[in-house]
Design a protein around this motif. Structure first.
Motif, PDB file in Angstrom:
ATOM      1  N   LYS A 156       1.570  -0.614  -0.214  1.00 29.84           N
ATOM      2  CA  LYS A 156       0.037   0.057   0.687  1.00 29.84           C
ATOM      3  C   LYS A 156       0.851   1.067   0.107  1.00 29.84           C
ATOM      4  O   LYS A 156       1.035   1.933   1.232  1.00 29.84           O
ATOM      5  CB  LYS A 156      -0.914  -0.205   0.946  1.00 29.84           C
ATOM      6  N   ALA A 159      -0.369   4.549   1.580  1.00 28.52           N
ATOM      7  CA  ALA A 159      -0.781   4.527   2.726  1.00 28.52           C
ATOM      8  C   ALA A 159      -0.123   5.428   3.821  1.00 28.52           C
ATOM      9  O   ALA A 159       1.301   5.469   3.401  1.00 28.52           O
ATOM     10  CB  ALA A 159      -1.009   3.260   3.418  1.00 28.52           C
ATOM     11  N   GLY A 182      -6.078   1.435   7.829  1.00 25.39           N
ATOM     12  CA  GLY A 182      -5.858   2.007   6.654  1.00 25.39           C
ATOM     13  C   GLY A 182      -4.057   2.771   6.860  1.00 25.39           C
ATOM     14  O   GLY A 182      -2.935   3.534   6.245  1.00 25.39           O
ATOM     15  N   TYR A 183      -3.160   2.589   8.214  1.00 26.66           N
ATOM     16  CA  TYR A 183      -2.205   3.212   7.815  1.00 26.66           C
ATOM     17  C   TYR A 183      -0.981   1.816   7.644  1.00 26.66           C
ATOM     18  O   TYR A 183      -0.958   0.328   7.451  1.00 26.66           O
ATOM     19  CB  TYR A 183      -1.997   2.982   9.702  1.00 26.66           C
TER      20      TYR A 183
END
Length: 532
Positions: A156, A159, A182-183
């Protein structure tokens, strides 16, 4: 010497990396013996060399002439296979000591100079994540799971980055929740790495948030330099007084499980300090029927799971006595301490060491008022140890079973250690009554054990503290005791009243799920940060 030869090559190609690998680093987690390497995790050593059979199996399925991102170097056996198959490799390793071991094995100069091998250390993965999207990710069997959070940094690339201080209790739980929200989480090893490497990683990666379970001295100053924010959740006792911070703390947010610590943090210069009780991870702590084997192994009438505090208590008691002897030049400390302990032992439900120190060691107490470690803290662990031992022994006629460290080995029905992540949950579920014995010097907190037992559907009998009134309907959602005699009476009562236990279990679990999960606590902390 191969290590120096490889470092010489790196100094020409990647001078900063060579310098960082050479910085001081703690190596106590690595065991090198008889040409074998072991990695110590949770006090257990694990071999990181692959067997010939496993290595042959890996070689059979390894890619050929591909771009490969390898998580963890181990001792280099997997890397050797991938290089032999002409893969272009980016090797990421969080641990400089493991890289040193790798660089002592063979000459990697030709691979480094040709570009077939590139090494990333620690926070480099944050800086390079946008360039690694098309790489085939492969991991060392042991380190692949140990470095699970860092993989998400590459998966990601957009992120926001969180630096989560590496540690034990709660750290993985917090990391999983942050990742779910979402981190991308990077494990920041502020204990083992050099100060230079700790600072370098933060300055280069510029995380949006730094999170620590318990405060480490100097964190506020480091995070302030990154223009990031610091979130600390204090969950464990510390012998040291909180030192004064040497920076503005408007971006530091401290949450403590002890309301009594709020003033201490503020006196040290922290502006944003709040009380936040502990909680449970309901994804790990939940009721199950379990197997017959689990019931046979863990099923019992009464249980206690926890540290004996023997080693810690004896260590801090010895520190106290040696400090007194050095200060006074006398040898009467042991005799005086025995007198103090006789008075304290008359009632182990109340911590009166501060008052007793003023009587038995008046001049010493006055002289040490501003010491970094308070005298009552040093004695606190030893008194807490005696309390736990006394309460457990008082329940021997009730067939109490004990899980914990080897300090309990002299207690009848000692069952050995119980792993925090799995085994302890089985004990909580299969015990008719779980006993909670708090540390005597922190009577104002609600332990994590309370929330975990209730979440698993177990019954807990915990020592009463006014802090419980803010979290539960005492007597309806949780059962309590006040003294050793009261504990024995309550054990007898609840063992013979299963319907009352069931009622409290159901009501307590409903309250925990509604208000006392790790998700609830992270929501509270993150909301406060985003409001600023």
């Amino acid at each position: 010497m191969l290590l120096q030869k490889n470092l010489h090559t790196l100094r020409k190609l990647y001078p900063t990396l060579a310098k960082r690998i050479s910085w001081p680093v703690d190596s106590n987690h690595i065991i090198e013996k008889d040409n074998k390497i072991g990695y110590v995790l949770h006090d257990t050593p694990y071999p990181i060399s692959l067997s010939r059979k496993k290595l042959q199996r890996f070689a059979k399925h390894a890619p050929y002439s591909k771009d490969v991102l390898l998580w963890g170097c181990g001792v280099g056996d997997i890397l050797d296979v991938l290089l032999a198959k002409q893969n272009n490799i980016v090797l990421w390793e969080r641990d400089p000591w493991l890289l040193r071991i790798l660089l002592k094995r063979r000459d990697f100069g030709p691979f480094l100079r040709s570009g077939q091998l590139r090494i990333l250390l620690g926070s480099d993965i944050v800086l390079e994540r946008g360039n690694l999207q098309d790489y085939q990710m492969m991991g060392h069997p042991f380190f692949s799971s140990l470095y699970k959070f860092e993989k998400n940094i590459v998966l990601k690339p957009q992120a926001p980055i969180v630096f989560l201080c590496k540690g034990e209790l709660f750290v993985s739980d917090v990391g999983n929740i942050l990742q779910h929200r979402g981190y991308a989480v990077y494990m920041w090893d502020v204990e083992c790495l050099s100060h230079d490497e700790v600072v370098y990683g933060a300055l280069m990666a510029k995380p949006s948030l730094c999170v620590s379970i318990n405060y480490r001295y100097g964190l506020a100053e480091i995070v302030e330099r990154t223009s990031s924010k610091l979130l600390v959740w204090e969950i464990d006792p510390s012998m040291d007084r909180i030192r004064n911070v040497e920076t503005d703390t408007k971006s530091s947010f401290i949450y403590t499980w002890r309301a009594a610590h709020i003033d201490s943090f503020r006196r040290s210069g922290f502006q944003n300090v709040k009380y936040l009780p502990l909680a449970t991870n309901t994804k790990r702590c939940f009721p199950t029927k379990g197997t017959l084997e689990e019931r046979d192994v863990y099923g019992c009438s009464v249980s206690f799971v926890g540290a004996s505090l023997v080693d810690q208590g004896q260590h801090y008691r010895d520190v106290f006595l040696s400090s007194y002897a050095q200060w006074s030049g006398r040898e009467d400390g042991s005799e005086k301490l025995q007198g103090l302990m006789r008075e304290q032992s008359k009632d182990l439900s109340i911590f009166i060491a501060d008052e007793l120190l003023g009587y038995w060691f008046p001049d010493f107490s006055k002289a040490m008022e501003d010491a970094q470690v308070s005298l009552s803290s040093l004695l606190g662990e030893w008194i807490a140890c005696l309390k736990r031992q006394s309460y457990v022994m008082a329940l021997q006629d009730h067939d109490i079973q004990v899980w914990g460290d080897r300090g309990w080995s002299g207690v009848p029905n000692y069952r050995g250690q119980a792993g925090h992540l799995r085994e302890v949950v089985h004990v909580y579920r299969r015990s008719i009554i779980n006993i909670d014995i708090n540390r005597i010097y922190q009577p104002d907190i609600v332990t994590m054990r309370v929330f975990d037992v209730i979440a698993t559907g177990g019954f807990i009998l915990t020592e009463y503290t006014p802090a419980l009134d803010d979290l539960f309907d005492v007597g309806v959602e949780i059962a309590t005791y006040t003294t050793m005699d009261d504990l024995i009476e309550k054990v007898d009562f609840y063992r013979s009243h299963p319907e009352e236990r069931t009622r409290i279990i159901q009501a307590g679990r409903k309250r925990v799920h509604a208000e006392h999960t790790m998700e609830h606590r992270l929501t509270t902390m993150l909301s406060a940060i985003h409001e600023k």
